[in-house]
Structure formats: C-alpha cells, structure tokens
Design an enzyme around this catalytic site. Structure first.
Site, short mmCIF file in Angstrom:
data_model
loop_
_atom_site.label_atom_id
_atom_site.label_comp_id
_atom_site.label_asym_id
_atom_site.label_seq_id
_atom_site.Cartn_x
_atom_site.Cartn_y
_atom_site.Cartn_z
N SER A 411 0.83 -1.21 0.00
CA SER A 411 0.00 0.00 0.00
C SER A 411 0.86 1.26 0.00
O SER A 411 2.00 1.25 0.48
CB SER A 411 -0.89 -0.02 1.25
OG SER A 411 -1.90 0.94 1.17
N PRO A 412 0.34 2.38 -0.55
CA PRO A 412 1.08 3.65 -0.47
C PRO A 412 1.31 4.04 0.99
O PRO A 412 0.36 4.03 1.79
CB PRO A 412 0.16 4.65 -1.16
CG PRO A 412 -0.78 3.83 -1.99
CD PRO A 412 -0.94 2.53 -1.26
N TYR A 570 -7.60 15.13 0.20
CA TYR A 570 -6.67 15.89 -0.63
C TYR A 570 -7.45 16.66 -1.70
O TYR A 570 -8.68 16.66 -1.70
CB TYR A 570 -5.60 14.97 -1.21
CG TYR A 570 -4.72 14.34 -0.15
CD1 TYR A 570 -4.07 15.13 0.80
CD2 TYR A 570 -4.57 12.95 -0.07
CE1 TYR A 570 -3.28 14.56 1.79
CE2 TYR A 570 -3.78 12.38 0.92
CZ TYR A 570 -3.14 13.18 1.85
OH TYR A 570 -2.37 12.62 2.83
#
Length: 760
Positions: A411-412, A570
């Site tokens: 995963s990031p 974001y």
C-alpha cells in the site's frame, strides 16, 4: 437474597438455576406470563463451546440437554439449483420447548419457585419486595421500556422480514440454506433439525419482495401456503407449521438489534434479549443469555454489593456481547444485501456465506473441511487463468496489459524523506526491498504534481527532471531484479498541504516557510491550519495540466500503472466530499457537480497515459460523518462515474476528510465498502484497512470482496511479508530472489519442522 426473575425463557431459568447452585439459601422466584409449555420458537442452536460452559456451571442440566441434542457437522447451501456441502462446522440443535421443560425440571429440583401464567405488568411495583430483580423479559422487555432513560437502549430495526416456522422435513443431514428466485424476488430459508422428527424453517426476504407477495395482508395459514409453494421441491411433501397462533396476521417480523448503554438500574438488572440481541442467522441468542446468566449469578455472590456485581457483570459481558453483535451485524447485513451476491458462482457464493460474519476465516475453513476448501481454491485459480491449487493470494491478476504474479499489494505509505520533491536513496531502498519481498504490485506514496501540491516538505513529487530520474532508477531496478510491478500514485495535497512531516506533528502547519493552499472551498482542514483559496477556473486549468505533466513523467519513468489520488481529503477529494465542498457554482452541490473537476482531471490523465497500461482511482468510500459527508451509498455512484470514464479499478479507502470524523475501526473494516462497489456495481476493486494476516487476504479474495488486497503497516514491519506468508502457509512455489535461495530453503525446512512438532 430474595430474587425475582421476570421471564421464564432459557436465560431467566438458567439464571435461577445458577443462583441456587451458588447458594441454596437464596429465595428465587421466576414469573412467566405464559404457560409452562408455551413457546413461540422452534429450535435452539448451541455450540460445543457453550455446552462445555454449561457443563462446568451445572453438569446435571448440561447432561440432560445433551441427551436431547440433534448433532450435525455439515452446512448445505442450495443456490441456482446447485447443492454445495461443506463439513466440520459442529452444530447442536434442541427444541426450544424441550430445552425449557428440562430447565424447568432442574429449577424445581433446586427449589426455584416457578409461577406460570403470572404477569408482572409493572417492574417498579415489586422492586421493593426483592433484593434483586432480574429482567429476562425478552426482546420486547417492558422493564427496559419502563426504565428506558436509565438503560438508554439503542434499538435498530433491521430491514429484512422473516417468519419462524417448523416442518417434519427434518433436514437432518446439514444446516441448510435455500435460496429461491420467485416472480416477486428472492426468498430464502434457514433450516435445521432440532429433534428426531422436526426442523426449524425460518423464511426470510427483503421488504420489497415481502410487499410484492402481500404477506402483510395474509393470515398465517395463507402466508404459510405461499411459503410451502416456494419451497415445495425442498420440503418433500411435508407441511410448514406455526406455533404462533396467538398472533394475529401473518406473524412476519423485522429483527430488532438491541444494545443497552447501561444494564442495571437500582436493584434491577437486564439479562438476555432484554439487554442485547444477536441476529438468528448466527444462532447465538440463547448462548448469549445463558452465558450471561452464569456470569451474573457468580458475580452477585462474589461481590459485596449488588451495585458492584452489576458493574462487573456489565464490564465482563459487554465485550463478549459486542464481539458477538459485531459478527451478527456482519451476518445480518450479508443477508440484507444477499441479492448483491446471488449472481456469484455457487462456489464463491458458498464461501461468501460461510465467512459472512468474519468469525470463520480461510484457514479456519481448512481445518473444518480441507477437501472442500482445496476444491474452492482450484476454482479460484481457474478463474484467474491458472491451473494451480495455491491459495487465492497467489493467483495471478491482469489489468489491461499488466499481469501481476499475485494479489498482494504494498500500500502507499508516506515516508517524508524526500528533498525538494526528489526521492532519495531512502525511497530507493524502501521500495526496492518491498519489491524483492514478493508482493505482486508495489505502490509509491503520493507523488505530488507541484511544489505547492506537497503535503509536507518531505513529500516526493513528479514535477522536476531530478524527481523523474530518481523514480526511473527505481522502476529500472524493480523490473530488472524482481517480478513485481510498480504503480505511481499521483495527487495534490490541497487544503492538507504545507504541514509538518508525519513523524513530527502530523497535520500541523509548518513553524515557518508555509506555502499558499488551494481547495474546492475556503475551509481549513482543522482549526489552526491555513485557510485555502477556493479554486477558480484558471486554477483548475493549471492543476489539471500539472496532473497531466506528472502522468507523462510517470510514463517516461517506466511505471507500470498510475493511480489518481481522489481520497483522504486531498485536493480532488475536497471537490467530491460535501464536507469540504460548499461551492454554489457548477462544481458544488449535487454529486454530478462535485465530480465534475475530478473527472475532468481523470480524463486528461487517461488520455496522456499509454493505452495499454492500467489506471486506477483511490476514493474515500465513507467520510464517517453521517449524511453530511460521502456515504457508502454515494461511493458506489462515485465508483461508477470513474469506471465509466475509463478507470480500470477503484482503490477503496475511507475517512481522513475532516478531523471531525467518527470512524469505526476493526479487522478488514474497509472490506465491506469494497465488497459493495465490486458486487453491486460489478467494478474491479482494491482494498486496504487493518488487513495484516494472510487469512485476511485470502478470505477477502475468495469471498469476492476485492480483487487485490493492500497491506500497509505489515509491510513497514516486514518488507518480505509475502515471502514469509507463503512459507507460513506451506506454499513452496513462491519465487524468492536468486541470491536468497539458501534462506528460502532454510525457512521451508524450519517451517515444516515446526508443523511436525505441533502435530506431534
């Protein structure tokens, strides 16, 4: 003590028995408004574990109960005309009437005063006459209603309709689930034997199907006749029977999920369904009540005051109750949304049903029925184009022209180690190690599209030749030395930018050197943070072009896949969520408007990205803000819009839109969101979220809850998580880097030795 027990069901009777066993001098009276042999259910299911608990508390009644049990080991699922049977489940059933009569006999033997056909309409009226009043007065507890202000009950009426019936078609070979498609929709049954010649037969359906049949306007006999017709091919000529003739109308009901904030008030304490319920689909209501009865009786006798006993009782039992209710909620929701799964292949449908509560995992199923699970694994591999019988996490997967060797994804994970937006040797070593670690796909952390689009000064970008060269060095190593593919996640921090590194003071503004922020609306992420500028059209054009430039750089750098980051509050996510988007122009208000700019960016990126390479989108499927934010319902529509625009898969995450969120965490907590998007909308999904065991990965994949599974923290703790998981599962086919072959052989030998020693 002088004790009154309101309600003569299993919980109330067993509490009375337990109190007399604790101290025969207690005066215990059970008040039951019905007759001794009245009961409005059919069978009761208990597990071997519960039987052991009952035997430890009272061997006499446990032995009597055990003598009358019907045992079965198999679960049969009949779906699309296919019967799928799996073994090793270990259920025990007994008739509810038989159970009550046995408990009544034991209570009398111990000196309990049983008063049937005796109603106590007002609990308050008898509180002064007894030292302790135990309200075991059931699902519709009048005591709970009377003192609702003190008990603070949370009652959630679930949406499916069901009716509790019986039949002499015994279903003595298995606990059987039957799904039938009718002219008005799907109807299903839960059937199990409980004595020599009778079985419980619960019929259930969704509210729309129930309305379409007109069950609500029928008499019980009319309703039963329709059910007999629906399930005629399974009843073998036997009738369906009701024991609820005292109820007017059809006797169909909705299940109320009950949980009280407090379980006691003055000298009154709630027990069994009065305090908490567990849905019948996991068959644990009687278990909850009887095990709570044991605890309450013990504590009342151990503690110096009733108040102290009540506090400990709630403290001890609440965790078990919440754990069981969590499993019951998962099971309930599975049946409520069962039409989402009915198009699955019978193999996957059966697996999904068996693992619906998350109490049964992949390896637990292997212990129960290794032969069936191995056949299911072969089926899963065949669907992936492989002739292997390895576990699901080691099945290949293809998106466009990219083929992954397995379904495990790194995963990031933000590292905050970049310098002026350029990845450093830290990033090279970090990602290279994880690519060597066996995962099929490795995500980078978010590569920001501009200096102003960074979250922190330590976040990498993809907006300079130096950054592009650093990423190209990494992808070159990954492709030359590993079997992994690598994905660049591309995004813009928006209102969450210009903050300190995550290992400093997370989400807090920089002490100095802050840069200006932009967002959908001029709303700071949290008090004390900078207020962003609401983007105008010129700003949107500029940011769109930055995303395109980053996409082109990712292609030159050799990435196999890109992902547009439209989650976690974001910039692009700030347009999607109504929590952060209060615009009144064409980019705010309706979902169509809120999606306008993110879709525009997506289209521009997809056009700039090579057609043969896949592109995904990460979304927040739940803002954890109730109806104020993005909900799982709306997430399905968001996923559909991105998929229609050309997204190859949706990376399903949640939260981080606002600090005011109220998330509900737990194992695999985001899997239900992915499950819904994948199976309701037919969209390929990836999912992360407190997934840390191979069991979790295999369960999610085999049940069809996602196509790829992302793990974050496990890969921080162990870059070689996938290789080690393979060894732990006895898989010897997973490739290791050639220089590590000696370590692979030793790991296999040590694991095999440990398994042999455990078996001995």
């Amino acid at each position: 003590m002088k004790v009154a027990c309101l309600g003569g069901g299993p919980a109330g009777l067993y509490f009375a028995i337990s109190m007399k066993l604790q101290d025969p001098a207690h005066e215990v009276t059970v008040f039951e408004r019905n007759r001794a042999d009245d009961t409005f259910g059919w069978g009761v299911v208990l597990s071997d574990e519960t039987l052991d608990n009952l035997a430890a508390n009272d061997p006499v009644s446990a032995a009597a109960i055990r003598e009358h049990f019907a045992y079965w080991d198999d679960v049969q699922v009949v779906h699309k005309g296919v019967s799928t049977v799996s073994s090793g489940h270990g259920f025990c059933g007994i008739g509810r009437k038989r159970l009550l009569l046995l408990l009544q006999d034991r209570a009398r033997e111990l000196g309990v005063d049983l008063r049937f056909e005796t109603d106590v309409p007002d609990t308050e009226a008898i509180m002064g006459d007894y030292d302790l009043v135990v309200a075991a007065d059931g699902l519709n507890s009048r005591t709970r209603t009377k003192f609702a202000e003190a008990f603070q009950p949370d009652i959630d009426i679930r949406k499916c309709k069901f009716v509790w019936l019986g039949t002499h078609q015994k279903f003595d070979n298995a606990f059987t689930f039957i799904f039938e498609k009718t002219e008005h929709g799907w109807v299903w049954a839960h059937a199990y034997q409980f004595d020599a010649d009778t079985a419980t037969f619960i019929v259930e359906c969704g509210p729309e199907t129930w309305e379409a049949f007109g069950f609500g306007t029928m008499s019980q006999q009319e309703s039963i006749a329709v059910c007999e017709k629906i399930f005629a091919s399974h009843l073998g000529g036997h009738a369906l029977m009701t024991n609820a003739n005292h109820i007017r109308g059809s006797a169909w009901i909705n299940f109320p999920r009950v949980l009280c904030e407090k379980w006691h008030h003055e000298n009154v304490v709630l027990l069994g369904d009065a305090s908490a319920t567990a849905h019948f689909s996991i068959g644990s209501g009687s278990k909850l009540g009887m095990e709570s009865a044991i605890a309450l009786a013990r504590l009342v006798n151990e503690e110096p005051t009733p108040e102290a006993a009540f506090e400990r009782y709630q403290e001890e039992r609440r965790t078990d109750v919440l754990r069981l209710q969590s499993a019951a909620r998962n099971s309930t929701e599975w049946f409520e949304e069962v039409e989402r799964y009915l198009d699955l292949d019978p193999v996957q449908f059966n697996y999904s049903l068996l693992t619906r509560s998350q109490r049964i995992s992949h390896e637990n199923l292997r212990l129960r029925d290794p032969e069936w699970l191995k056949s299911a694994e072969r089926w899963f591999q065949a669907q992936a184009g492989s002739n292997s019988d390895r576990v699901p996490m080691f099945a290949p997967f293809k998106l466009r022209d990219m083929t992954l060797s397995n379904r495990v994804v790194v995963s990031p994970m933000a590292q905050y180690k970049a310098v002026d937006g350029v990845p450093t040797d830290w990033h090279f070593v970090h990602y290279a190690e994880r690519a060597k670690g066996g995962a099929g796909l490795v995500f980078t952390e978010m590569a920001c599209v501009s200096p102003e689009g960074r979250i922190t000064p330590g976040c990498p970008g993809l907006y300079s030749p130096e950054a592009e060269a650093a990423w190209a060095r990494l992808t070159g190593f990954v492709h030359a030395e590993t079997d992994a593919k690598i994905c660049c996640q591309i995004g813009h921090a928006g209102r969450k930018g210009s903050t300190q590194r995550g290992f400093e003071k997370i989400d807090a503004p920089l002490p100095e050197g802050n840069w200006p922020l932009i967002s959908a609306s001029a709303i700071p992420y949290q008090p004390g943070n900078q207020t962003p500028k609401a983007m105008d059209r010129a700003g949107m054009d500029a940011v769109r072009d930055q995303f395109v430039s980053a996409t082109e750089a990712a292609a030159r750098a050799g990435f196999d896949m890109i992902e547009m980051h439209a989650a976690h509050g974001y910039l692009l996510a700030s347009f999607i969520s109504p929590v952060s988007n209060t615009r009144e122009d064409d980019y705010g208000g309706s979902l169509e408007n809120r999606m306008r700019f993110p879709l525009e960016v997506f289209h521009a990126m997809r056009a700039a990205w090579p057609a043969e390479k896949p592109m995904t989108v990460r979304i927040s499927a739940h803002d954890w803000m109730g109806e104020e934010g993005v909900t799982p319902d709306e997430a399905v529509e968001i996923a559909k819009l991105f998929t229609a625009a050309g997204a190859d898969a949706i990376n399903v995450s949640s939260g981080q839109t606002t600090k005011e969120e109220k998330p509900v965490y737990g194992r695999m907590f985001q899997a239900p969101f992915s499950d819904r998007i994948r199976n309701e909308a037919g969209i390929t999904t990836l999912v992360a979220g407190n997934i840390y065991e191979p069991d979790h990965v295999n369960s999610i994949l085999m049940a069809g809850r996602a196509d790829l599974v992302l793990l974050a923290r496990p890969h921080l703790a162990d870059p070689y998580w996938t290789l080690h998981a393979g060894i732990a599962l006895g898989d010897t086919e997973q490739a290791w880097p050639a220089p590590y072959e000696g370590g692979r052989r030793q790991a296999i030998t040590l694991a095999e030795r440990a398994r042999q020693q455990a078996g001995a």
